[in-house]
Design an enzyme around this catalytic site. Structure first.
Site, PDB file in Angstrom:
ATOM      1  N   CYS A 168       0.838  -1.201   0.000  1.00  0.00           N
ATOM      2  CA  CYS A 168       0.000   0.000   0.000  1.00  0.00           C
ATOM      3  C   CYS A 168       0.875   1.253   0.000  1.00  0.00           C
ATOM      4  CB  CYS A 168      -0.923  -0.011   1.215  1.00  0.00           C
ATOM      5  SG  CYS A 168      -2.004   1.424   1.289  1.00  0.00           S
ATOM      6  N   CYS A 171      -0.576   4.112   1.981  1.00  0.00           N
ATOM      7  CA  CYS A 171      -0.409   3.983   3.442  1.00  0.00           C
ATOM      8  C   CYS A 171       1.024   4.290   3.860  1.00  0.00           C
ATOM      9  CB  CYS A 171      -0.702   2.561   3.921  1.00  0.00           C
ATOM     10  SG  CYS A 171      -2.111   1.748   3.216  1.00  0.00           S
ATOM     11  N   ASP A 172       1.977   3.752   3.130  1.00  0.00           N
ATOM     12  CA  ASP A 172       3.349   3.695   3.644  1.00  0.00           C
ATOM     13  C   ASP A 172       4.359   4.561   2.892  1.00  0.00           C
ATOM     14  OD1 ASP A 172       2.489   1.806   5.458  1.00  0.00           O
ATOM     15  OD2 ASP A 172       3.012   0.107   4.190  1.00  0.00           O
TER      16      ASP A 172
END
Ligand code: NAP
Length: 348
Positions: A168, A171-172
């Site tokens: 992701c 997300c990261d």
């Protein structure tokens, strides 16, 4: 007595549905999933995909800053004790999930730490069988079992999850370890291109590793990748091994050729898998209508109704497009309101 509403799942959609259902005095029962090695391997442990991520910087309400006093007050001490030290970067995925779960509990949600393994939606009340072989009856059901990112299944990939291997980018991607360094994205679809494009904000260069000589991504996305000055496509390549060490996490990849070329090693600090997602619907096959891609089919625009009246669905198990924590949470709220109104219409 049958339950008024049973919620299956443990991500933002499920817990948000539980918050709303509990506040509507439906006394929801949540099946959050069983804690088993099989679920760990599959990425389907309780608290869902967010529990597998690190910082979450895009969930509204959690700005960067020291939130530790808040976590101390909001989480049960035994859960708080198990958390990694808070690094003042907003909220971590596991913290966010524990908080939403706790919020649902605070309003009286009951929780069963088992999977639902079978359902009978052909009878009323609906019948559900859990992994402990107990059966439960429910007047309405909200399915929010999410989806899991596909991984290749390499031992080295598993070893460096959360230490440079991610599925992701949103997300990261902004984490320090990915900034101004080479990164690798594996896949050739729209997700891979989107992830690669997103990562160019942070990375030196993004290597898009694809097993064929043509991208599956839509034309416009494919052109974007090909023309992007910071994206370099490595055609006809498969990821054979994620290279790294205990101190630094990921340091590179070893790539095989599908076109008879020699093996290639590429330095990088991050490997992002974008080879598709699989919705968690195994126990629903033949019980609910699914889309061509295997997600639960929602039957009414802007509602969470499924092909079975009284069964609602929310979050990633219905969504192959947005797949964000906040959109999942929003649809969980919608599912609880839909269930509440449907039950009221039934005279419940
Ligand atoms: P996808 O379209 O199914 O693409 C998956 C990619 O991963 C393919 O290129 C596939 O290679 C590759 N792949 C699969 N298994 C692999 C393996 N074992 N080893 C190496 N490569 C592997 O999935 P997606 O990109 O997640 O997209 C899912 C859906 O969401 C699509 O309909 C997409 O259009 C949509 N989506 C749209 C947008 C957008 O419009 N902005 C963004 C994201 C997703 P092959 O090509 O060789 O099969």
């Amino acid at each position: 007595m049958p339950e008024k509403v049973i919620i299956i799942g443990s991500g933002p959609a499920a817990w948000t549905a539980a918050i709303y259902a509990a506040r509507a005095e439906l006394s929801p029962l949540v099946f959050e999933g069983a804690i088993t090695e099989e679920n760990r391997q599959a990425g389907t442990l309780p608290l869902g995909q967010l529990a597998l991520t690190t910082e979450v910087e895009n969930f509204p309400g959690f700005p960067a800053g020291d939130l530790s006093l808040y976590f101390d007050s909001a989480l049960e001490p035994q859960i708080r004790m198990m958390m990694a030290p808070h690094e003042k970067k907003g909220v971590s995925g596991p913290e966010l999930m524990e908080l939403i779960r706790q919020q649902a509990k605070n309003f009286g949600t009951r929780i069963v730490t088992e999977d639902v393994v079978d359902v009978n939606f052909a009878v009323r009340p609906f019948q559900l069988t859990a992994s402990d072989e107990k059966t439960y009856a429910a007047q309405s059901v909200i399915v929010a079992t999410g989806a899991r990112a596909n991984y290749l299944g390499l031992p080295s990939e598993e070893k460096y999850k959360n230490r440079g291997v991610s599925a992701c980018a949103v997300c990261d991607g902004a984490l320090p370890r990915f900034r101004n360094r080479p990164l690798v994205v594996v896949g050739g679809g729209d997700s891979a291109v989107e992830e690669a494009d997103y990562l160019t904000k942070f990375a030196d260069v993004v290597y898009l590793v694809h097993r064929r000589d043509q991208l599956r991504a839509s034309k416009i996305m494919a052109e974007r990748a090909k023309n992007h000055p910071k994206i370099k496509i490595l055609w006809n390549r498969t990821l054979e091994e994620v290279l790294g060490n205990d101190k630094d996490g990921v340091t590179g990849v070893r790539l095989a050729s599908t076109a008879g070329q020699p093996e290639l090693r590429q330095d990088c600090t991050g490997v992002f898998m974008a080879i598709g997602h699989t919705p968690n619907v195994a126990f629903l096959k033949g019980k609910l209508a699914l889309t061509e891609k295997g997600y639960i089919q929602l039957t009414t625009p802007f509602r969470t109704c499924t092909s079975v009246e009284g069964v609602f669905a929310a979050g990633d198990v219905t969504d192959d497009y947005y797949r964000q924590a906040v959109t999942s949470a929003g649809s969980g709220c919608m599912a609880a309101l839909d269930a509440e109104r449907w039950l009221a219409a039934q005279g419940e």
